[in-house]
Design a protein around this motif. Structure first.
Motif, short mmCIF file in Angstrom:
data_model
loop_
_atom_site.label_atom_id
_atom_site.label_comp_id
_atom_site.label_asym_id
_atom_site.label_seq_id
_atom_site.Cartn_x
_atom_site.Cartn_y
_atom_site.Cartn_z
N LEU A 205 20.13 -12.07 50.63
CA LEU A 205 19.78 -13.46 50.85
C LEU A 205 19.13 -14.12 49.63
N SER A 206 18.76 -13.30 48.65
CA SER A 206 17.89 -13.84 47.61
C SER A 206 18.58 -14.15 46.29
N HIS A 207 19.68 -13.47 45.96
CA HIS A 207 20.28 -13.66 44.63
C HIS A 207 21.79 -13.86 44.75
N GLY A 208 22.34 -14.61 43.78
CA GLY A 208 23.78 -14.83 43.77
C GLY A 208 24.27 -15.26 42.39
N TRP A 209 25.59 -15.27 42.21
CA TRP A 209 26.23 -15.67 40.96
C TRP A 209 27.52 -16.39 41.30
N TYR A 210 27.98 -17.19 40.39
CA TYR A 210 29.31 -17.77 40.56
C TYR A 210 29.97 -17.89 39.20
N VAL A 211 31.27 -17.98 39.24
CA VAL A 211 32.06 -18.20 38.03
C VAL A 211 33.24 -19.08 38.42
N SER A 212 33.56 -20.02 37.52
CA SER A 212 34.68 -20.91 37.81
C SER A 212 36.00 -20.17 37.63
N ALA A 213 37.05 -20.78 38.17
CA ALA A 213 38.35 -20.11 38.13
C ALA A 213 38.82 -19.86 36.70
N ASP A 214 38.46 -20.77 35.77
CA ASP A 214 38.88 -20.57 34.38
C ASP A 214 37.84 -19.79 33.58
N LYS A 215 36.77 -19.33 34.26
CA LYS A 215 35.71 -18.52 33.67
C LYS A 215 34.89 -19.26 32.61
N LEU B 250 32.63 -21.64 33.26
CA LEU B 250 31.31 -21.97 33.76
C LEU B 250 30.83 -20.88 34.70
N ALA B 251 29.61 -20.45 34.52
CA ALA B 251 29.03 -19.41 35.37
C ALA B 251 27.54 -19.68 35.53
N ALA B 252 26.95 -19.12 36.58
CA ALA B 252 25.52 -19.34 36.82
C ALA B 252 24.99 -18.22 37.69
N ALA B 253 23.68 -18.06 37.62
CA ALA B 253 22.95 -17.14 38.49
C ALA B 253 22.05 -17.97 39.39
N GLY B 254 21.94 -17.60 40.63
CA GLY B 254 21.13 -18.38 41.57
C GLY B 254 20.16 -17.53 42.34
N MET B 255 19.17 -18.19 42.89
CA MET B 255 18.20 -17.49 43.73
C MET B 255 17.59 -18.48 44.73
N ALA B 256 17.05 -17.92 45.81
CA ALA B 256 16.41 -18.75 46.82
C ALA B 256 15.01 -19.10 46.38
N GLY B 257 14.64 -20.37 46.57
CA GLY B 257 13.29 -20.83 46.25
C GLY B 257 12.72 -21.63 47.39
N LEU B 258 11.46 -22.03 47.25
CA LEU B 258 10.81 -22.81 48.29
C LEU B 258 11.50 -24.14 48.50
N PRO C 161 22.66 -22.02 34.78
CA PRO C 161 23.85 -21.60 34.03
C PRO C 161 23.59 -20.34 33.19
N VAL C 162 24.61 -19.53 33.05
CA VAL C 162 24.57 -18.35 32.18
C VAL C 162 25.74 -18.44 31.22
N ALA C 163 25.56 -17.84 30.08
CA ALA C 163 26.58 -17.98 29.05
C ALA C 163 27.81 -17.11 29.31
N ASP C 164 27.61 -15.92 29.85
CA ASP C 164 28.71 -14.96 29.97
C ASP C 164 29.14 -14.86 31.43
N GLY C 165 30.33 -15.44 31.71
CA GLY C 165 30.86 -15.36 33.07
C GLY C 165 31.80 -14.19 33.27
N GLU C 166 32.13 -13.48 32.17
CA GLU C 166 33.09 -12.39 32.26
C GLU C 166 32.58 -11.26 33.14
N ARG C 167 31.29 -10.91 32.97
CA ARG C 167 30.74 -9.79 33.76
C ARG C 167 30.71 -10.14 35.26
N ILE C 168 30.47 -11.42 35.56
CA ILE C 168 30.50 -11.84 36.97
C ILE C 168 31.93 -11.73 37.49
#
Length: 259
Positions: free
Chosen positions: A193-203, A205-213, A220-227
């Motif tokens: 429930l606390s952490h997540g990532w996404y990457v666009s279909a063309d790779k 754009l990517a980002a890391a996410g987390m739950a906050g108050l 955003p993160v620079a490297d979407g390949e690992r995701i």
């Protein structure tokens, strides 16, 4: 002489019988009349005895029927009293059960109100897939038409969704408006429930996410390949291997191994 003595005894005996009168002018005639009366009395007595013998079976039968009816009535009264006692006992049990159910109902309603408040507070912090699903579910907790049983089932279902999401890695595909202001088809990966990532279909754009108050936040993160590699492993397009991906722990970003 003996006959006269006997007649005198009979005469004296009849004198002692109440209701019998005679004249002393002609003793013989009086004795004859008294004899007739005596005979009539004997005849009446015989008739009474005969009538009694005739009526006795009927009277005994009637008495037996009356006694039987009396026993039935007594039995009915006893059963009625017993049934009344049972009804009163059952009534007391039902009243006690009703009181207990009312107390349980009141406790359930209090618990449902508390659960509703907590689930609403948690809603904004949920990962996007759960966030969207709960938008339709949560209002039902305030529906006056819904019964307490229906609301309880809803609460249990929502808690079950939370537990299920928390216990696994979830893969989701959706359309998001990203940093460039455009809508992109993305694939998301959520670790509980606390952490997540996404990457666009063309790779691109990517980002890391987390739950906050204030809700779920993406950075955003620079490297979407690992995701993309993690997504490929989850989709069984790639053999499992150790991959390092960005993990937001606070305002910044670090790295952590995700197998």
């Amino acid at each position: 002489m003996l006959k006269q003595s006997l007649l005198r005894i009979v005469f004296i005996g009849l004198l002692l019988i109440p209701g019998i009168s005679f004249s002393t002018d002609d003793p013989v005639e009086d004795i004859s009349g008294l004899t007739r009366q005596w005979t009539d009395l004997e005849h009446q007595r015989d008739l009474l005895r005969a009538n009694w013998r005739g009526d006795k079976p009927v009277l005994e039968q009637q008495l037996s029927l009356l006694e039987r009816e009396a026993r039935k009535l007594n039995l009915f009264l006893e059963e009625s009293n017993q049934e009344r006692d049972e009804v009163e006992q059952r009534r007391a049990e039902l009243l006690e059960l009703q009181t207990r159910l009312e107390q349980q109902q009141a406790a359930l309603e209090r618990s449902l109100k508390l659960a509703s408040v907590r689930l609403k507070a948690l809603h904004a912090q949920l990962p996007p897939p759960l966030l969207e699903g709960w938008k339709e579910e949560l209002p039902r907790l305030e529906d006056p038409i819904s019964t307490s049983s229906e609301k309880l089932n809803l609460v249990l279902n929502l808690l079950g969704q939370l537990d299920d999401f928390q216990q696994k890695v979830t893969l989701n595909e959706t359309v998001m408006t990203l940093a460039d202001g455009k809508e992109h088809l993305v694939k998301q990966v959520f670790l509980g429930l606390s952490h997540g990532w996404y990457v666009s279909a063309d790779k691109s754009l990517a980002a890391a996410g987390m739950a906050g108050l204030d809700g779920w936040a993406w950075a955003p993160v620079a490297d979407g390949e690992r995701i993309s590699q993690i997504i490929a492993i989850l989709e069984r397009r790639m053999n499992p291997e150790l991959i390092t991906v960005p993990l937001r722990l606070n305002a910044g970003a670090t790295g952590e191994d995700l197998k």
